[in-house]
Design a protein around this motif. Structure first.
Motif, PDB file in Angstrom:
ATOM      1  N   VAL A  47       0.911  -1.321  -0.034  1.00 55.83           N
ATOM      2  CA  VAL A  47       0.058   0.028  -0.222  1.00 55.83           C
ATOM      3  C   VAL A  47       0.915   1.323  -0.125  1.00 55.83           C
ATOM      4  N   GLN A  48       0.374   2.342  -0.577  1.00 52.73           N
ATOM      5  CA  GLN A  48       1.019   3.656  -0.762  1.00 52.73           C
ATOM      6  C   GLN A  48       1.009   4.246   0.618  1.00 52.73           C
ATOM      7  N   PRO A  49       2.092   4.869   1.095  1.00 53.78           N
ATOM      8  CA  PRO A  49       1.772   6.018   2.092  1.00 53.78           C
ATOM      9  C   PRO A  49       0.374   6.753   2.295  1.00 53.78           C
ATOM     10  N   GLY A  50      -0.121   6.703   3.502  1.00 52.38           N
ATOM     11  CA  GLY A  50      -1.381   7.329   3.560  1.00 52.38           C
ATOM     12  C   GLY A  50      -2.480   6.420   3.057  1.00 52.38           C
ATOM     13  N   GLY A  51      -2.193   5.332   2.669  1.00 53.64           N
ATOM     14  CA  GLY A  51      -3.385   4.302   2.430  1.00 53.64           C
ATOM     15  C   GLY A  51      -3.707   3.550   3.552  1.00 53.64           C
ATOM     16  N   SER A  52      -4.889   2.520   3.479  1.00 51.09           N
ATOM     17  CA  SER A  52      -5.362   1.768   4.482  1.00 51.09           C
ATOM     18  C   SER A  52      -5.393   0.490   4.125  1.00 51.09           C
ATOM     19  N   LEU A  53      -5.171  -0.347   4.904  1.00 47.49           N
ATOM     20  CA  LEU A  53      -5.608  -2.014   5.159  1.00 47.49           C
ATOM     21  C   LEU A  53      -6.283  -2.462   6.242  1.00 47.49           C
ATOM     22  N   ARG A  54      -7.148  -3.412   6.015  1.00 50.34           N
ATOM     23  CA  ARG A  54      -7.617  -3.956   7.215  1.00 50.34           C
ATOM     24  C   ARG A  54      -7.275  -5.587   7.286  1.00 50.34           C
ATOM     25  N   LEU A  55      -6.488  -5.859   8.435  1.00 54.82           N
ATOM     26  CA  LEU A  55      -6.251  -7.282   8.660  1.00 54.82           C
ATOM     27  C   LEU A  55      -7.378  -8.105   9.546  1.00 54.82           C
ATOM     28  N   SER A  56      -7.171  -9.420   9.212  1.00 50.97           N
ATOM     29  CA  SER A  56      -7.874 -10.111  10.025  1.00 50.97           C
ATOM     30  C   SER A  56      -7.120 -11.369  10.524  1.00 50.97           C
ATOM     31  N   CYS A  57      -7.682 -12.109  11.616  1.00 51.50           N
ATOM     32  CA  CYS A  57      -7.031 -13.049  12.384  1.00 51.50           C
ATOM     33  C   CYS A  57      -8.334 -13.950  13.194  1.00 51.50           C
ATOM     34  N   ALA A  58      -7.892 -15.191  12.423  1.00 51.16           N
ATOM     35  CA  ALA A  58      -9.137 -16.013  12.857  1.00 51.16           C
ATOM     36  C   ALA A  58      -8.585 -17.081  13.815  1.00 51.16           C
ATOM     37  N   THR A  59      -9.047 -17.723  14.812  1.00 47.17           N
ATOM     38  CA  THR A  59      -8.740 -18.483  15.744  1.00 47.17           C
ATOM     39  C   THR A  59      -9.791 -19.486  16.235  1.00 47.17           C
ATOM     40  N   SER A  60      -9.410 -20.484  17.172  1.00 49.24           N
ATOM     41  CA  SER A  60     -10.674 -21.230  17.573  1.00 49.24           C
ATOM     42  C   SER A  60     -11.410 -20.504  18.598  1.00 49.24           C
ATOM     43  N   ALA A  61     -12.633 -21.062  18.723  1.00 49.70           N
ATOM     44  CA  ALA A  61     -13.782 -20.469  19.445  1.00 49.70           C
ATOM     45  C   ALA A  61     -13.201 -20.687  20.955  1.00 49.70           C
ATOM     46  N   SER A  62     -12.460 -21.619  21.346  1.00 48.29           N
ATOM     47  CA  SER A  62     -12.252 -21.749  22.779  1.00 48.29           C
ATOM     48  C   SER A  62     -11.213 -20.866  23.293  1.00 48.29           C
ATOM     49  N   ILE A  63     -10.093 -20.353  22.337  1.00 43.37           N
ATOM     50  CA  ILE A  63      -9.236 -19.473  22.573  1.00 43.37           C
ATOM     51  C   ILE A  63      -9.837 -18.081  22.499  1.00 43.37           C
TER      52      ILE A  63
END
Length: 114
Positions: free
Chosen positions: A12-28
């Protein structure tokens, strides 16, 4: 076995945006506070943002006002919305519990460059 699956990184260029995602187990996800961490080239991994099981958030000074951490309890997923990105944000981003367990995912690479 604990595992975390991060996604959403990219170039991404400076000034831009990103959205990160992280999935894990329900128990955690249901039992632990969660955090986003990052490791820039040649540097140690650092804590970027945390969110408690009840939704309270905290941020490193370097990202405060630009990044937003959130969690979707129905999807067992934690997000990191990153706005106004800077070259110094370039790093591999990881999620884990907070405090972190000794079980890291592969991370997702974020590169901020023109």
């Amino acid at each position: 076995q604990v595992h975390f699956v991060e996604s959403g990184g990219g170039l991404v260029q400076p000034g831009g945006s990103l959205r990160l995602s992280c999935a894990t187990s329900a128990s955690i996800f249901s039992r632990y506070h969660m955090g986003w961490y990052r490791q820039a080239p040649g540097k140690q991994r650092e804590l970027v943002a945390t969110i408690t099981t009840t939704g309270s958030t905290n941020y490193a000074d370097s990202v405060k006002g630009r990044f937003t951490i959130s969690r979707d309890n129905a999807k067992n997923t934690v997000y990191l919305q990153m706005n106004s990105l800077k070259p110094d944000d370039t790093a591999v981003y990881y999620c884990n519990t907070f405090p972190a367990m000794d079980a890291w995912g592969k991370g997702t690479l974020v590169t901020v460059s023109s």
